[in-house]
Every structure is written in C-alpha cells, then in structure tokens.
Design a protein around this motif. Structure first.
Motif, short mmCIF file in Angstrom:
data_model
loop_
_atom_site.label_atom_id
_atom_site.label_comp_id
_atom_site.label_asym_id
_atom_site.label_seq_id
_atom_site.Cartn_x
_atom_site.Cartn_y
_atom_site.Cartn_z
N VAL A 114 31.51 34.36 42.75
CA VAL A 114 32.05 33.85 44.02
C VAL A 114 30.98 33.03 44.74
O VAL A 114 31.27 31.95 45.29
N ASP A 115 29.74 33.53 44.75
CA ASP A 115 28.65 32.80 45.39
C ASP A 115 28.41 31.46 44.72
O ASP A 115 28.06 30.48 45.38
N VAL A 141 37.63 36.47 45.88
CA VAL A 141 38.04 35.55 44.80
C VAL A 141 39.17 34.64 45.28
O VAL A 141 39.17 33.43 45.02
N ASN A 142 40.14 35.21 46.00
CA ASN A 142 41.26 34.41 46.48
C ASN A 142 40.84 33.39 47.53
O ASN A 142 41.53 32.38 47.73
N ALA A 143 39.74 33.65 48.21
CA ALA A 143 39.26 32.72 49.24
C ALA A 143 38.66 31.45 48.63
O ALA A 143 38.46 30.46 49.32
N ASP A 171 36.94 30.21 37.76
CA ASP A 171 37.35 30.81 36.48
C ASP A 171 36.54 32.06 36.16
O ASP A 171 37.09 33.09 35.77
N ALA A 172 35.23 31.95 36.33
CA ALA A 172 34.36 33.09 36.05
C ALA A 172 34.65 34.24 37.02
O ALA A 172 34.66 35.41 36.63
N ALA A 173 34.94 33.89 38.26
CA ALA A 173 35.24 34.91 39.26
C ALA A 173 36.53 35.65 38.91
O ALA A 173 36.62 36.88 39.03
N ALA A 174 37.53 34.89 38.46
CA ALA A 174 38.82 35.51 38.09
C ALA A 174 38.66 36.45 36.90
O ALA A 174 39.23 37.54 36.87
#
Length: 86
Positions: free
Chosen positions: A39-40, A83-85, A45-48
């Motif tokens: 996220v940072d 992640v959604n943000a 994609d990686a965050a999901a």
C-alpha cells in the motif's frame, strides 16, 4: 514444578501450543506488513494479492484458536480499507 503426572503432561502440551501460537502470530504480522508495504508503494496488484494471503492466514488463525474472530475481523477490515483506498 508440578508433582501430578497429568499436570506435568499439561505443562509440556501448553509449551508446544505456546510455540505454535507464537509462530502463527509472527506469520500474521509478516503478512500484514506485506500488505502495508504494498500500500505504501502504491502497488495495487501486489496489495490485492498480499491482502488475499493475509486474510487467509487470519481466518486460519481463528480456526486454530490463536486469535479471536473479532480480532481477526478488525485486522481484515483495517487492511482492506487501506487496499481499497488505492
């Protein structure tokens, strides 16, 4: 040290459970950290993918009795919000 045989056995099983719980909690922290890192870095994609893996680990920890279900739900909610943000 206990004198009762069943208590001696219980001490051994408690120690095994404690070590197992610590390793599961450590894996959870690592998985959640992976989500936060993605996220940072603004890598959606990686965050999901990391979110999916972390959610599975959290659910498994609940089923094994390592975490309370509400604790896991709060963690899942917090990381999915991030992640959604993105």
């Amino acid at each position: 040290m206990a004198n009762i045989k069943s208590q001696k056995k219980r001490i051994l099983t408690n120690e095994k459970a404690r070590q197992r719980n610590n390793s599961v909690k450590s894996e959870l922290k690592t998985a959640i950290r992976a989500v936060n890192t993605a996220v940072d870095g603004a890598d959606k994609d990686a965050a999901a993918t990391a979110l999916q893996a972390a959610s599975r680990k959290l659910d498994k920890a609940v089923s094994k009795g390592v975490l309370h279900k509400n604790n896991a739900a709060n963690h899942k909610s917090a990381i999915s919000k991030k992640v959604n943000a993105l």
